[in-house]
Design a protein around this motif. Sequence first.
Motif: not given
Length: 100
Positions: A57-75
């Motif tokens: 969660v910390e890594s996601f919060g600082r932009g360490g990775f993006l999450v794509l579900a199907g054709d949509r980015q979850i921000t």
Amino acid sequence: MAEVTFVDETTSGTRRAALGLGIAEERLELRELIRRRVAEEATAAGRDPQEAYERAVESFGRGGFLVLAGDRQITELDEHVDLSAATEVTFLRLVPLVGG
């Protein structure tokens, strides 16, 4: 029940299937989806699932990775992810520019 396939990818194009996970719900918040994935992997590796979740969660919060579900980015961690019968969720690891 949906079978969610997690895929790890880097910006260089390296891609590997991480694991598949059966999920009964049709929608989950991203934070819960991350929790379940990390718990499964951490437990299999003999690591503390809660500690691994907090790091993710910390890594996601600082932009360490993006999450794509199907054709949509979850921000946002509280954003819902729609899970169909066969959903692919991609964790795109971002690599910082040298010196940046």
